[in-house]
Scaffold this motif. Structure first.
Motif, PDB file in Angstrom:
ATOM      1  N   ASP A 107      61.967 105.012  28.124  1.00 35.10           N
ATOM      2  CA  ASP A 107      62.279 104.074  29.203  1.00 35.10           C
ATOM      3  C   ASP A 107      61.116 103.959  30.181  1.00 35.10           C
ATOM      4  O   ASP A 107      60.784 102.868  30.644  1.00 35.10           O
ATOM      5  N   LEU A 108      60.499 105.083  30.503  1.00 34.81           N
ATOM      6  CA  LEU A 108      59.342 105.073  31.402  1.00 34.81           C
ATOM      7  C   LEU A 108      58.160 104.377  30.744  1.00 34.81           C
ATOM      8  O   LEU A 108      57.498 103.528  31.362  1.00 34.81           O
ATOM      9  N   ILE A 109      57.891 104.701  29.506  1.00 37.42           N
ATOM     10  CA  ILE A 109      56.720 104.158  28.809  1.00 37.42           C
ATOM     11  C   ILE A 109      56.776 102.640  28.726  1.00 37.42           C
ATOM     12  O   ILE A 109      55.745 101.959  28.813  1.00 37.42           O
ATOM     13  N   SER A 110      57.970 102.083  28.595  1.00 39.68           N
ATOM     14  CA  SER A 110      58.099 100.627  28.481  1.00 39.68           C
ATOM     15  C   SER A 110      57.690  99.898  29.757  1.00 39.68           C
ATOM     16  O   SER A 110      57.441  98.686  29.727  1.00 39.68           O
ATOM     17  N   LYS A 111      57.582 100.621  30.871  1.00 38.19           N
ATOM     18  CA  LYS A 111      57.251 100.001  32.157  1.00 38.19           C
ATOM     19  C   LYS A 111      55.783 100.178  32.524  1.00 38.19           C
ATOM     20  O   LYS A 111      55.370  99.827  33.626  1.00 38.19           O
ATOM     21  N   LEU A 112      54.971 100.711  31.610  1.00 36.35           N
ATOM     22  CA  LEU A 112      53.606 101.094  31.951  1.00 36.35           C
ATOM     23  C   LEU A 112      52.560 100.099  31.472  1.00 36.35           C
ATOM     24  O   LEU A 112      52.701  99.478  30.420  1.00 36.35           O
ATOM     25  N   VAL A 113      51.489 100.007  32.245  1.00 34.07           N
ATOM     26  CA  VAL A 113      50.271  99.286  31.858  1.00 34.07           C
ATOM     27  C   VAL A 113      49.169 100.332  31.713  1.00 34.07           C
ATOM     28  O   VAL A 113      49.192 101.360  32.372  1.00 34.07           O
ATOM     29  N   GLY A 114      48.203 100.080  30.831  1.00 37.31           N
ATOM     30  CA  GLY A 114      47.067 100.980  30.707  1.00 37.31           C
ATOM     31  C   GLY A 114      47.257 102.116  29.727  1.00 37.31           C
ATOM     32  O   GLY A 114      46.566 103.139  29.802  1.00 37.31           O
ATOM     33  N   LYS A 115      48.161 101.941  28.765  1.00 39.24           N
ATOM     34  CA  LYS A 115      48.464 103.038  27.836  1.00 39.24           C
ATOM     35  C   LYS A 115      47.366 103.295  26.808  1.00 39.24           C
ATOM     36  O   LYS A 115      47.247 104.415  26.301  1.00 39.24           O
ATOM     37  N   SER A 116      46.571 102.292  26.500  1.00 39.03           N
ATOM     38  CA  SER A 116      45.576 102.472  25.440  1.00 39.03           C
ATOM     39  C   SER A 116      44.550 103.541  25.781  1.00 39.03           C
ATOM     40  O   SER A 116      44.000 104.188  24.888  1.00 39.03           O
ATOM     41  N   ALA A 117      44.292 103.765  27.071  1.00 39.14           N
ATOM     42  CA  ALA A 117      43.320 104.793  27.466  1.00 39.14           C
ATOM     43  C   ALA A 117      43.813 106.192  27.157  1.00 39.14           C
ATOM     44  O   ALA A 117      43.032 107.146  27.159  1.00 39.14           O
ATOM     45  N   PHE A 118      45.105 106.327  26.879  1.00 39.58           N
ATOM     46  CA  PHE A 118      45.701 107.637  26.613  1.00 39.58           C
ATOM     47  C   PHE A 118      46.350 107.692  25.236  1.00 39.58           C
ATOM     48  O   PHE A 118      47.114 108.609  24.945  1.00 39.58           O
ATOM     49  N   THR A 119      46.064 106.725  24.397  1.00 37.55           N
ATOM     50  CA  THR A 119      46.619 106.677  23.048  1.00 37.55           C
ATOM     51  C   THR A 119      45.576 107.177  22.065  1.00 37.55           C
ATOM     52  O   THR A 119      44.450 106.672  22.026  1.00 37.55           O
ATOM     53  N   ALA A 120      45.930 108.175  21.275  1.00 38.59           N
ATOM     54  CA  ALA A 120      44.986 108.799  20.354  1.00 38.59           C
ATOM     55  C   ALA A 120      44.835 107.971  19.075  1.00 38.59           C
ATOM     56  O   ALA A 120      45.529 106.965  18.863  1.00 38.59           O
ATOM     57  N   SER A 121      43.940 108.424  18.221  1.00 30.60           N
ATOM     58  CA  SER A 121      43.682 107.701  16.979  1.00 30.60           C
ATOM     59  C   SER A 121      44.881 107.698  16.046  1.00 30.60           C
ATOM     60  O   SER A 121      44.955 106.865  15.134  1.00 30.60           O
ATOM     61  N   ASP A 122      45.842 108.601  16.269  1.00 28.78           N
ATOM     62  CA  ASP A 122      47.056 108.603  15.453  1.00 28.78           C
ATOM     63  C   ASP A 122      48.083 107.589  15.941  1.00 28.78           C
ATOM     64  O   ASP A 122      49.191 107.497  15.404  1.00 28.78           O
ATOM     65  N   GLY A 123      47.709 106.841  17.000  1.00 27.88           N
ATOM     66  CA  GLY A 123      48.591 105.813  17.530  1.00 27.88           C
ATOM     67  C   GLY A 123      49.639 106.311  18.494  1.00 27.88           C
ATOM     68  O   GLY A 123      50.463 105.533  18.973  1.00 27.88           O
ATOM     69  N   LYS A 328      57.699 112.770  34.548  1.00 25.63           N
ATOM     70  CA  LYS A 328      58.521 111.615  34.903  1.00 25.63           C
ATOM     71  C   LYS A 328      58.571 111.406  36.413  1.00 25.63           C
ATOM     72  O   LYS A 328      58.493 110.277  36.910  1.00 25.63           O
ATOM     73  N   THR A 329      58.671 112.500  37.155  1.00 21.69           N
ATOM     74  CA  THR A 329      58.675 112.410  38.611  1.00 21.69           C
ATOM     75  C   THR A 329      57.327 111.900  39.131  1.00 21.69           C
ATOM     76  O   THR A 329      57.274 111.012  39.984  1.00 21.69           O
ATOM     77  N   VAL A 346      45.752 101.541  42.248  1.00 22.55           N
ATOM     78  CA  VAL A 346      46.530 100.471  41.620  1.00 22.55           C
ATOM     79  C   VAL A 346      47.422 101.137  40.584  1.00 22.55           C
ATOM     80  O   VAL A 346      46.930 101.823  39.682  1.00 22.55           O
ATOM     81  N   PRO A 347      48.755 101.002  40.708  1.00 24.02           N
ATOM     82  CA  PRO A 347      49.672 101.792  39.878  1.00 24.02           C
ATOM     83  C   PRO A 347      49.804 101.275  38.452  1.00 24.02           C
ATOM     84  O   PRO A 347      49.758 100.068  38.198  1.00 24.02           O
ATOM     85  N   ALA A 348      49.998 102.217  37.522  1.00 24.12           N
ATOM     86  CA  ALA A 348      50.228 101.850  36.127  1.00 24.12           C
ATOM     87  C   ALA A 348      51.684 101.494  35.869  1.00 24.12           C
ATOM     88  O   ALA A 348      51.997 100.812  34.899  1.00 24.12           O
ATOM     89  N   ASN A 349      52.592 101.963  36.725  1.00 19.31           N
ATOM     90  CA  ASN A 349      54.013 101.658  36.585  1.00 19.31           C
ATOM     91  C   ASN A 349      54.295 100.309  37.247  1.00 19.31           C
ATOM     92  O   ASN A 349      54.103 100.139  38.447  1.00 19.31           O
TER      93      ASN A 349
END
Length: 420
Positions: A107-123, A328-329, A346-349
């Protein structure tokens, strides 16, 4: 928001569980920053209210040695429960010691921008971004007005950008752009700013994997523009031997140039400049590029951005569930509001409410997140490529090499770092 209301809001989105004097430790290099104090205080209060008997402890770590210390701690299985990291290579180098978060906090992840900077090569996603980082141009409205330029109409095309710099050069009082490239960081900013509009989405993807080369026409054009803008007098004298942090931005704030390539968060951002120069004197715009790719926002400049910093969970933590709740907090919109208001991030959420913050610059930046975001090209470069680009960028401005020779040298480094 009242502190009690904050606690209730965060507690409502978490599943409280009984604990017995459990401590969750967080390593973070920003703990001692005064502007971040309200964020950490409210995160601690909210977490501990939701988990009676548990303690959230923030441990400050030295910036320069942080990743070395963290790597040693993770290898010896003595690291913290929750780990702070910069997005990009630093975060991705740590994923072996973390748990993937994709199915833990959906639920939290669906509200985020900027995830690619923290996504590994395994996706998989291994950190929850809390801030966004990227590049825009900040400009001094008073200097624009003094130069006879409209302070409310920043440039939107390369032709308009060239006209602005020609105007400052003709006046001979202040530089068009403040720049400082002693460490080579200016060249990193320049790469992303120029690529934001001139590389297609396909080319940006090919750059990430090494299929687009430094000697290919779209990238070599950026190197040539680096040389040409210097020859055309866009920058102050001696910029190639000045330090970016913080000399460049201090000089800009003091009126040393009409424009500067700045950041979205952490340092050299909207809040810092508005505090130093006055809210009404600071303007912001996306940097136009010398060539425009057909698929980039109908020719409008983009804003290079991605996740700035974020938090992950140590796979060897004895309290993984509590550590997840701590992340989460720390990423909740109620708590992040304090980081925006006091630290100027500038927030990612996307659920963070910034409407009560009186900043024209922030309002413009927030408006670009959904419509104008493009990859940060330098962040999708390997560390080896960036090191070589630092050297070549200085040599290019000093006249010690040519664009063709620099591109060839960079190609060799890229081939080793991103083998096909």
């Amino acid at each position: 928001m009242h502190k009690i209301g904050l606690m209730a809001a965060v507690a409502a989105i978490m599943v409280a569980s009984p604990v017995l004097a459990q401590e969750i430790t967080v390593w973070d290099v920003n703990v001692d920053e005064p502007s971040n104090a309200s964020y950490y205080d409210h995160a601690k209060s909210a977490f501990e209210a939701a988990h009676p008997g548990a303690t959230l402890t923030f441990l400050s770590q030295p910036d320069a040695e942080y990743y070395t210390l963290l790597g040693t701690a993770l290898a010896s299985k003595t690291g913290p429960d929750v780990i702070w990291a910069n997005g990009g290579a630093q975060a991705k180098n740590l994923v072996g010691g973390l748990i993937p978060l994709d199915d833990k906090l959906p639920d939290l992840i669906s509200k985020l921008v900027g995830k690619s900077a923290f996504t590994a090569s395994d996706g998989k996603l291994y950190f929850i971004p809390t801030t966004l980082q990227g590049h825009v141009v900040y400009y001094n409205k008073a200097l624009y007005k003094a130069a006879g330029l409209d302070p409310d109409k920043p440039p939107t095309s390369w032709a308009e950008m060239t006209k602005v710099c020609d105007t400052f050069k003709a006046q001979g009082k202040t530089a068009c752009f403040m720049m400082a490239n002693k460490e080579g960081y200016e060249a990193e900013f320049f790469l992303s700013e120029m690529a934001n509009q001139s590389l297609t989405a396909r080319q940006q993807a090919d750059w990430l994997t090494g299929k687009l080369h430094w000697s290919d026409a779209p990238v070599k054009a950026i190197l040539q523009t680096w040389v040409d803008t210097a020859k055309d007098g866009w920058y102050q004298e001696g910029g190639n031997s000045q330090t970016m942090f913080m000399d460049e931005f201090t000089l800009f704030s003091q009126g040393g140039a009409g424009n500067v390539w700045g950041l979205l968060s952490n340092v050299a951002h909207w809040k810092v400049f508005e505090k130093d120069m006055g809210v009404d004197n600071v303007g912001v715009y996306p940097m136009p590029s010398p060539t425009v790719a057909a698929d980039q926002h109908q020719g409008a400049p983009g804003v290079p951005l991605d996740g700035g910093v974020g938090y992950g969970v140590n796979k060897d933590s004895p309290n993984i569930k509590l550590a997840l709740d701590a992340v989460k907090t720390l990423s909740s919109p109620e708590v992040l509001t304090y980081l925006v208001k006091d630290a100027g991030i500038v927030p990612a959420n996307t659920l963070v409410d910034t409407s009560g913050i009186d900043s024209p610059g922030l309002k413009r930046i927030m408006g670009w997140l959904a419509t104008s975001a493009v990859p940060t090209t330098h962040a999708n470069s390997s560390a080896a490529e960036l090191d070589e680009w630092h050297r070549q960028s200085q040599s290019l401005l000093n006249g010690d090499t040519t664009v063709d020779a620099a591109a060839a040298a960079l190609d060799k480094v890229q081939a080793q770092a991103k083998p096909q």
